[in-house]
Write a protein that holds these residues in place. Structure first.
Motif, short mmCIF file in Angstrom:
data_model
loop_
_atom_site.label_atom_id
_atom_site.label_comp_id
_atom_site.label_asym_id
_atom_site.label_seq_id
_atom_site.Cartn_x
_atom_site.Cartn_y
_atom_site.Cartn_z
N GLY A 183 -84.88 58.55 -4.41
CA GLY A 183 -85.70 59.71 -4.05
C GLY A 183 -86.39 59.46 -2.72
O GLY A 183 -87.37 58.73 -2.68
N MET A 184 -85.86 60.00 -1.65
CA MET A 184 -86.41 59.77 -0.31
C MET A 184 -86.37 61.05 0.49
O MET A 184 -85.43 61.84 0.34
N ILE A 185 -87.31 61.24 1.36
CA ILE A 185 -87.35 62.46 2.17
C ILE A 185 -86.06 62.61 2.98
O ILE A 185 -85.45 63.65 3.00
N THR A 186 -85.64 61.54 3.65
CA THR A 186 -84.42 61.54 4.48
C THR A 186 -84.39 62.77 5.39
O THR A 186 -83.52 63.65 5.25
N PRO A 187 -85.33 62.85 6.32
CA PRO A 187 -85.55 64.10 7.05
C PRO A 187 -84.46 64.44 8.08
O PRO A 187 -84.33 65.60 8.45
N PHE A 188 -83.71 63.42 8.54
CA PHE A 188 -82.75 63.71 9.61
C PHE A 188 -81.32 63.81 9.09
O PHE A 188 -80.87 62.97 8.30
N ARG A 189 -80.62 64.81 9.58
CA ARG A 189 -79.26 65.03 9.14
C ARG A 189 -78.35 63.84 9.44
O ARG A 189 -77.45 63.52 8.66
N ASP A 190 -78.59 63.17 10.56
CA ASP A 190 -77.71 62.03 10.87
C ASP A 190 -77.91 60.90 9.85
O ASP A 190 -76.95 60.23 9.47
N SER A 191 -79.13 60.73 9.35
CA SER A 191 -79.37 59.71 8.30
C SER A 191 -78.75 60.13 6.98
O SER A 191 -78.25 59.30 6.21
N GLN A 192 -78.81 61.44 6.70
CA GLN A 192 -78.20 61.94 5.46
C GLN A 192 -76.70 61.63 5.48
O GLN A 192 -76.13 61.19 4.48
N GLU A 193 -76.08 61.85 6.62
CA GLU A 193 -74.64 61.62 6.73
C GLU A 193 -74.32 60.12 6.78
O GLU A 193 -73.31 59.67 6.25
N GLN A 194 -75.20 59.36 7.41
CA GLN A 194 -75.01 57.91 7.46
C GLN A 194 -75.07 57.32 6.05
O GLN A 194 -74.26 56.45 5.68
N ALA A 195 -76.04 57.80 5.26
CA ALA A 195 -76.16 57.32 3.88
C ALA A 195 -74.86 57.60 3.13
O ALA A 195 -74.32 56.73 2.42
N ARG A 196 -74.31 58.81 3.33
CA ARG A 196 -73.05 59.15 2.69
C ARG A 196 -71.94 58.17 3.09
O ARG A 196 -71.22 57.64 2.24
N ASP A 197 -71.85 57.90 4.39
CA ASP A 197 -70.81 56.98 4.89
C ASP A 197 -70.95 55.59 4.29
O ASP A 197 -69.97 54.97 3.87
N ILE A 198 -72.18 55.09 4.27
CA ILE A 198 -72.42 53.73 3.75
C ILE A 198 -72.06 53.65 2.27
O ILE A 198 -71.37 52.74 1.83
N ILE A 199 -72.53 54.63 1.50
CA ILE A 199 -72.33 54.60 0.04
C ILE A 199 -70.87 54.81 -0.33
O ILE A 199 -70.33 54.14 -1.21
N GLU A 200 -70.24 55.77 0.35
CA GLU A 200 -68.86 56.11 -0.03
C GLU A 200 -67.89 54.96 0.22
O GLU A 200 -66.77 54.97 -0.29
N ASP A 201 -68.36 53.99 0.97
CA ASP A 201 -67.59 52.78 1.18
C ASP A 201 -67.35 52.03 -0.15
O ASP A 201 -66.35 51.33 -0.31
N GLU A 202 -68.28 52.15 -1.08
CA GLU A 202 -68.21 51.39 -2.34
C GLU A 202 -68.27 52.27 -3.58
O GLU A 202 -67.85 51.86 -4.65
N GLY A 203 -68.88 53.45 -3.44
CA GLY A 203 -69.08 54.24 -4.65
C GLY A 203 -69.05 55.73 -4.36
O GLY A 203 -68.60 56.15 -3.29
#
Lengths: 200, 200
Positions: free
Chosen positions: B73-93
């Motif tokens: 549960g995080m604000i994650t205010p910037f779209r680039d961070s939202q997409e980066q999180a997706r990229d990092i996570i989708e690498d494993e899960g």
């Protein structure tokens, strides 16, 4: 923990293999990887090294809290960080400090990444053991001496001592609902194979 | 993700309860906890927020790689961070972005920590949605509207949609070695209870 080129990563990856083989889930948090992925901005000052160690211990704790054992191969040069790691981890799991012992001369002789050479030529400031402190741990649970022992002997030592410490038995208890050590399980498996009961 | 006081932590902890109840291991990485334990030094500049989001995604990935599902549960205010999180996570899960939607007016009305009030009184610089950007996600997998829906309805929505997305079924596959959804399992369990087969 141990000085640069002591053999931490090599030992960690061999122990990881043994544990995976024995059926344990395991996360191997390599010191270089953690720096690269988690905080590429951290340098090698005393404070940055402490921060690196503290954050890594916190991540190990998160994994431990989800029943994932963790191996960490990190220099951890300061005694206060070694003790802090213990405090953080013991909050959720069992902490085993393994001191990968090696003299600075032997490590420098080895020097697979050429780091000692660069440090001596003054290209690396604050290089552990050369121009920056390395504090030997006071009471490590396990000591392996990579100067006096082969890597295979070191791995065997670690596995035997982990078993003696009772760290490895728990999961087997879960599997069998009675107490059995790893080496007992191995003996039984071999015997059953001999008798032809374990064909696959 | 969502603005301050949108209900992220409340939703996360309710969804966590439901998943634990359903037998999933789960780690709930609360935004405030991560800041406190992992990097108390990080502030709220654009760069520090991005670092906070990136590191948290990396930790979620470490847990995912060990089969531990993670709620963040995080604000994650910037779209680039939202997409980066997706990229990092989708690498494993699998990555499921849940947008906890709420107007700034409703969040400010709620304001359980009194943060909006302080921000308005200029005591908090760079407060998301007041004097710092908040970028709505473009394609979240799940949207819940905490202004229009009760918390219980939001939780039900999230659980149903997680199931629809196929995220919840995997583990049940493991248990039964055939495909069964959570609600199917619940129906069967209830039916077996009615018939008196599941007395404990």
């Amino acid at each position: 923990m141990g000085r640069p080129s002591a053999g931490k990563s090599t030992l960690a990856s061999h122990v990881e293999d043994q544990l995976v083989e024995a059926g344990y889930p395991i996360e191997n948090l390599d010191g270089d990887d953690i720096r690269k992925h988690l905080h590429p901005d951290l340098g090698f000052s005393r404070e940055d090294r402490r921060t690196n160690n503290r954050r890594t211990a916190y991540i190990a704790k998160l994994l431990n809290r989800n029943d994932i054992p963790v191996i960490v191969g990190m220099i951890t040069p300061f005694r206060d960080s070694q003790e802090q790691a213990r405090d953080i981890i013991e909050d959720e799991g069992e902490f085993v400090q393994i001191y990968v012992k090696c003299s600075v001369e032997a490590a420098e002789e080895r020097d697979p990444k050429g780091l000692y050479q660069q440090a001596r030529e003054k290209n690396i400031e604050k290089f552990t053991g050369v121009n920056h402190p390395f504090q030997e741990p006071l009471n490590p649970e396990i000591i392996v001496d990579t100067e006096a022992q082969s890597i295979d002997d070191c791995v065997d030592d670690v596995m035997t001592q982990l078993e003696t410490l009772g760290v490895l038995d728990e999961r087997l208890d879960d599997d069998y609902s009675f107490s059995i050590t790893r080496s007992e399980e191995q003996d039984i498996t071999e015997r059953l194979e001999e008798l032809g009961y374990l064909e696959e």
